[in-house]
Write a protein that holds these residues in place. Sequence first.
Motif, PDB file in Angstrom:
ATOM      1  N   PRO A   1       0.824  -1.220   0.000  1.00  0.00           N
ATOM      2  CA  PRO A   1       0.000   0.000   0.000  1.00  0.00           C
ATOM      3  C   PRO A   1       0.853   1.262   0.000  1.00  0.00           C
ATOM      4  O   PRO A   1       2.046   1.243   0.305  1.00  0.00           O
ATOM      5  N   LYS A   2       0.214   2.367  -0.379  1.00  0.00           N
ATOM      6  CA  LYS A   2       0.908   3.648  -0.364  1.00  0.00           C
ATOM      7  C   LYS A   2       1.379   3.963   1.038  1.00  0.00           C
ATOM      8  O   LYS A   2       0.702   3.681   2.029  1.00  0.00           O
ATOM      9  N   GLY A   3       2.547   4.581   1.128  1.00  0.00           N
ATOM     10  CA  GLY A   3       3.136   4.877   2.419  1.00  0.00           C
ATOM     11  C   GLY A   3       4.152   3.842   2.841  1.00  0.00           C
ATOM     12  O   GLY A   3       5.045   4.133   3.642  1.00  0.00           O
TER      13      GLY A   3
ATOM     14  N   HIS B   1       6.375   0.394  -1.694  1.00  0.00           N
ATOM     15  CA  HIS B   1       5.329   0.728  -2.655  1.00  0.00           C
ATOM     16  C   HIS B   1       5.910   1.274  -3.968  1.00  0.00           C
ATOM     17  O   HIS B   1       5.327   1.085  -5.041  1.00  0.00           O
ATOM     18  N   ARG B   2       7.052   1.928  -3.903  1.00  0.00           N
ATOM     19  CA  ARG B   2       7.644   2.547  -5.098  1.00  0.00           C
ATOM     20  C   ARG B   2       8.195   1.513  -6.061  1.00  0.00           C
ATOM     21  O   ARG B   2       8.482   1.834  -7.212  1.00  0.00           O
ATOM     22  N   PHE B   3       8.355   0.254  -5.643  1.00  0.00           N
ATOM     23  CA  PHE B   3       8.913  -0.783  -6.507  1.00  0.00           C
ATOM     24  C   PHE B   3       7.798  -1.552  -7.208  1.00  0.00           C
ATOM     25  O   PHE B   3       6.799  -1.919  -6.595  1.00  0.00           O
ATOM     26  N   LYS B   4       8.003  -1.823  -8.498  1.00  0.00           N
ATOM     27  CA  LYS B   4       7.150  -2.769  -9.213  1.00  0.00           C
ATOM     28  C   LYS B   4       7.646  -4.196  -9.008  1.00  0.00           C
ATOM     29  O   LYS B   4       6.855  -5.136  -8.944  1.00  0.00           O
ATOM     30  N   GLU B   5       8.969  -4.342  -8.939  1.00  0.00           N
ATOM     31  CA  GLU B   5       9.592  -5.630  -8.669  1.00  0.00           C
ATOM     32  C   GLU B   5      10.826  -5.389  -7.810  1.00  0.00           C
ATOM     33  O   GLU B   5      11.540  -4.413  -8.000  1.00  0.00           O
ATOM     34  N   LEU B   6      11.054  -6.301  -6.873  1.00  0.00           N
ATOM     35  CA  LEU B   6      12.252  -6.236  -6.029  1.00  0.00           C
ATOM     36  C   LEU B   6      12.568  -7.643  -5.546  1.00  0.00           C
ATOM     37  O   LEU B   6      11.703  -8.333  -5.000  1.00  0.00           O
TER      38      LEU B   6
END
Length: 821
Positions: free
Chosen positions: A761-763, A767-772
């Motif tokens: 979720p945001k926060g 959240h900023r990653f599409k894949e990690l």
Amino acid sequence: MKNFSYLPLLFLLFSLTGFAQEATLEGIILDEYDVPVPGANLGYRGGGTQTNENGYYSIQIPANKEIQLEITYVGFKRIRVSIPELEAGTKKEFNFVLKTGVEQIGTVVITGNRNSRVEGVTTISPETVRKIPGANAGVENLLKTLPGVTSNNELSTQYAVRGGNYDENLVYVNDIQVYRPFLIRSGQQEGLSFVNTDMVRNVEFSAGGFQAKYGDKLSSVLDITYRRPVDFGASLNLSLLGGSVSVEDMSENGKLSGILGIRYRDNSLFVNAKETETNFRPRFADAQTYLTYQFNNKFELSFLGNVAINKYDYEPITRQTNFGTITDPKALLIYYEGQEKDQYETYFGALKATYKVSENYSAKFIASTYNTQEQEHFDILAQYRLGDVNTDIGGENLGEVEFSEGIGSQLTHARNDLDALIINLQHLGTLKKDDHQIDYGVKYTHEDIRDRVREYEIIDSAGFSIRPPLDGFQNNQPYEAYDAPIAPFNNIRAINKTQVNRFQAFAQWSYKTLIGDAEAWLNAGIRTQAWEVSGENIERKTHQVWSPRGQFAIKPDWDTDMIFRISGGWYHQPPFYRALRDSTGTVRPEVEAQQSIHVVLGNDYSFKLGGRPFKLVSEAYYKNLTNVNPYTLENVRIRYRARNNAVAYAYGLDLRLNGEFVPGTESWVSFGYLKTEENINDRGYISRPTDQRLKFAVLFQDYVPAIPDIKFYLNMVYNTGLPGGSPSYADPYEYQTRLRDYRRADAGFSYVLVDKNKEHPKGHWLHRFKELSIGFEIFNLFDNQNSITNTFVRDVYTKSLYAVPNYLSPRVFNVKLGMRF
């Protein structure tokens, strides 16, 4: 030497970028009673449509992007499906059934292009390419797990296919032929493959019997398609072997798009683990971009550019190689002085214009230039001792050479420089009418090579200089004094300025039809090439060849999903510069094209096992080769005799079973049998340098059932040994020993923190990653000692030669981090 680097840099001045491409979905919406549903709504974020009175729909969706499609109609439960990425310009048919009781949510699975099945082309998922571990991970790493494809060098991206050598493989990126450097001797000098896996959209590979539209090579075609971005994205991959970064985006008006990739590679992790102690400073880096711009619905322009700078500094110190048997152990101990400094700079730029004249006809115009500037400079003195090894367990000299059978030294020197410029101009056209398709093309190529070879080798054994084995020479010492000047054992000096102009053309016809109730597909074509070799102190020579080719596939109307194929033709390989230059450095313009009559019988059987899809592909092949240009192979260096004085043959069987051995993953098992021999000057048949009889390979993907975010990847290859080569000046008919079998397994483990099925979720900081993901890899899992070549050392006492194996990398560990934004 003349420097051509400014020419390809002109291409890099173009700042043209691309556009948002579309694909088409079409089909029929039915109800539970197979009645068409008119007025049903189909939509996704950014577009939508309705079915007509017959329940038919056609909708344009963004290409190269996964979308969520929703289908609704009053009185029926909605359908939500994920449509995977489709290539620009493709058209797919999907028929849906609306139900009154159950809401349908799922993913549409596209198993591959139907044309690939009938043409005998292997399609590989780019996602699999990026995940599977390997010492040189990438497209070529996966190709080596396919039947018929062999390589005994994990540090090299080069591969041999069905008895051919490394020069017999075509590589295309977005219809543009790409090239490799000329002077590389060993896999650890290669650096990076041209293909950047972060940019790959589609991978197709044919191991033989390919169509006339592809160029004049004898063995295989690797056809790569790069992605066209539809929104912003970025990726970063780091490991102990280097790293890569890519950025992609599309303009707000939807007309501009581009992707840029930068890579860095450092092989010291492998070299420092080998038996030779060295000071090693490799620097392999490249930057690559693919840009497109659409002027209107009919005309687009794209640019593919690449700059690669590879520097290889190598200063060996010592080496000890233990070999022999348990009862008779031997060791070779070498002390080195000197160093090697190699550098390869390549610049590549290509413009491609595509014009869609009508719905049935499209034309492409391609202009490309490739410039490589290479230097190979070294002075290395190697002083060796060869003898018996101390086997006294517990003794302080255990493993050391205690009785020398051979003592000597070797001085190798090279000042080799090469500057090559290759320019291509090409036109391609495609005409479609009903079930017929005609493809044609014309191409002009200009090759300008400036080459200086200065290389010698001096060998000393027990204080005596070893002279070259010249014809008619008799050694009558000490009864007759030898008063002639001492000559190097090997000495090559040449300066060549060579130009080659080539004209190529092809035309082919494809047709889909029915034979009774069976579906059939036919392809017939012909290509021709004329080339002229000229240059300073070179007699001008002109040659021409014709190459007819054909394919036929049939799918019987059976309950079993099975396709039968036959393909082949008369293939030619006109000589490239390296095949024109003989072992003395002399360019021989009279060298003709090698020829191969190639026949491939194939079967493609798709079935389900345990409710999961599988496919078994079988191919038997035969090649009859004439005008063969014999060569020697040392590591990855090919040296031709530059004479068409041999005939050869190759035949074999390739089997590959792939499917979901574990639900939701793709794995495969490969088996290949190959036999290839050549007859030089009617002396009888001997094994060719790539005669690799048996191959087994496994590519396996799995995950932990209780923790599916933990993934496991295994890449395992077994090849029987290649011919081990022969010393300089030696008769290959007297050296038909083989290297030991090649056995290698690479394993990878990764933990997925973020992917499309595990969003945050945001926060949340993730959240900023599409894949990690984070990973751990083990190369050469079982620590097998594989050898790539032999070093031949003379025993001064018995006057015999020892073939001392040159071992490849042992077990090596690596960690990596991958992310996408």
